[in-house]
Design a protein around this motif. Structure first.
Motif, short mmCIF file in Angstrom:
data_model
loop_
_atom_site.label_atom_id
_atom_site.label_comp_id
_atom_site.label_asym_id
_atom_site.label_seq_id
_atom_site.Cartn_x
_atom_site.Cartn_y
_atom_site.Cartn_z
N CYS A 52 10.99 9.76 32.22
CA CYS A 52 9.79 10.59 32.29
C CYS A 52 8.76 10.11 31.27
CB CYS A 52 10.16 12.05 32.02
SG CYS A 52 8.74 13.16 32.12
N HIS A 54 6.59 11.70 29.80
CA HIS A 54 6.31 12.71 28.78
C HIS A 54 7.11 12.46 27.51
CE1 HIS A 54 7.45 16.91 27.22
NE2 HIS A 54 6.33 16.57 26.64
N ALA A 55 8.42 12.44 27.62
CA ALA A 55 9.25 12.29 26.42
C ALA A 55 10.34 11.24 26.58
CB ALA A 55 9.87 13.63 26.06
N HIS A 57 12.79 11.08 28.70
CA HIS A 57 14.09 11.51 29.22
C HIS A 57 14.27 11.01 30.64
CE1 HIS A 57 13.95 15.42 26.58
NE2 HIS A 57 13.67 14.33 25.90
N CYS A 76 11.09 16.62 36.85
CA CYS A 76 11.79 16.37 35.59
C CYS A 76 12.45 17.67 35.16
CB CYS A 76 10.83 15.88 34.52
SG CYS A 76 11.64 15.61 32.94
N SER A 78 13.81 18.40 32.40
CA SER A 78 13.67 18.77 30.99
C SER A 78 12.51 19.72 30.74
CB SER A 78 13.49 17.53 30.11
OG SER A 78 14.67 16.76 30.13
N HIS A 79 11.32 19.38 31.28
CA HIS A 79 10.15 20.20 31.00
C HIS A 79 9.30 20.47 32.24
CE1 HIS A 79 11.05 17.82 27.31
NE2 HIS A 79 11.06 19.02 26.78
N GLY A 80 9.82 20.13 33.41
CA GLY A 80 9.20 20.57 34.65
C GLY A 80 8.11 19.72 35.23
N ALA A 81 7.87 18.52 34.75
CA ALA A 81 6.83 17.69 35.36
C ALA A 81 7.17 17.42 36.83
CB ALA A 81 6.71 16.37 34.60
N PRO A 94 3.55 18.34 31.62
CA PRO A 94 3.02 17.83 30.36
C PRO A 94 2.54 16.37 30.41
CG PRO A 94 5.40 18.05 30.26
CD PRO A 94 4.96 18.69 31.54
S1 FES Z 1 10.62 14.76 29.57
FE1 FES Z 1 9.93 15.10 31.62
S2 FES Z 1 8.47 16.72 31.51
FE2 FES Z 1 9.23 16.44 29.48
#
Ligand code: FES
Length: 127
Positions: A52, A54-55, A57, A76, A78-81, A94
């Motif tokens: 991802c 974003h971070a 992951h 994703c 982890s945080h919903g992307a 995010p």
């Molecule tokens: S790691 Fe995928 S939205 Fe945060």
């Protein structure tokens, strides 16, 4: 790590991809293989690095768990992307406006393979 041999391995079969729409795969040995996602949309296979923007992951927490509940987007966990299947672009979350990194693939005899001339080492260099 180099990917001279694993390049020839099938990432998954087209039939297996049709069952779930998206599947994970890995290329290479050891603790840090190149992790990827294969997606089937309207008869076309797309593949992305499973990372991802974003971070960093992996998108999934469980094997082959990529589709959002509507079956429309890669998500994703982890945080919903949410990501467009055909472009890898993040459409919500995010990292909106960023994109998954495409891995060029081709279908040979019913199996999905990394396309010739793809520098797989470059994917790990940027991981
Ligand atoms: S790691 Fe995928 S939205 Fe945060």
């Amino acid at each position: 790590m180099t990917f001279g041999g694993p390049r020839q391995q099938a990432l998954c079969s087209l039939a297996a991809l049709a069952e779930l729409s998206a599947r994970d795969f890995s290329i290479g040995e050891g603790a840090w293989p190149l992790r990827g996602i294969a997606v089937l949309q309207h008869g076309t296979v797309h593949a992305y690095q499973n990372r991802c923007p974003h971070a960093g992951h992996a998108l999934n927490l469980r094997p082959n768990e990529f589709m959002d509940p509507t079956g429309t987007w890669l998500s994703c966990r982890s945080h919903g992307a949410l990501f467009d299947l055909s472009s890898g672009e993040c459409v919500a979350g995010p990292c909106a406006g960023q994109a998954l990194r495409r891995i060029p693939v081709q279908v040979v005899d019913g199996s999905v393979h990394v396309a010739p001339d793809v520098d797989l080492d470059a994917y790990l260099a940027r991981a």
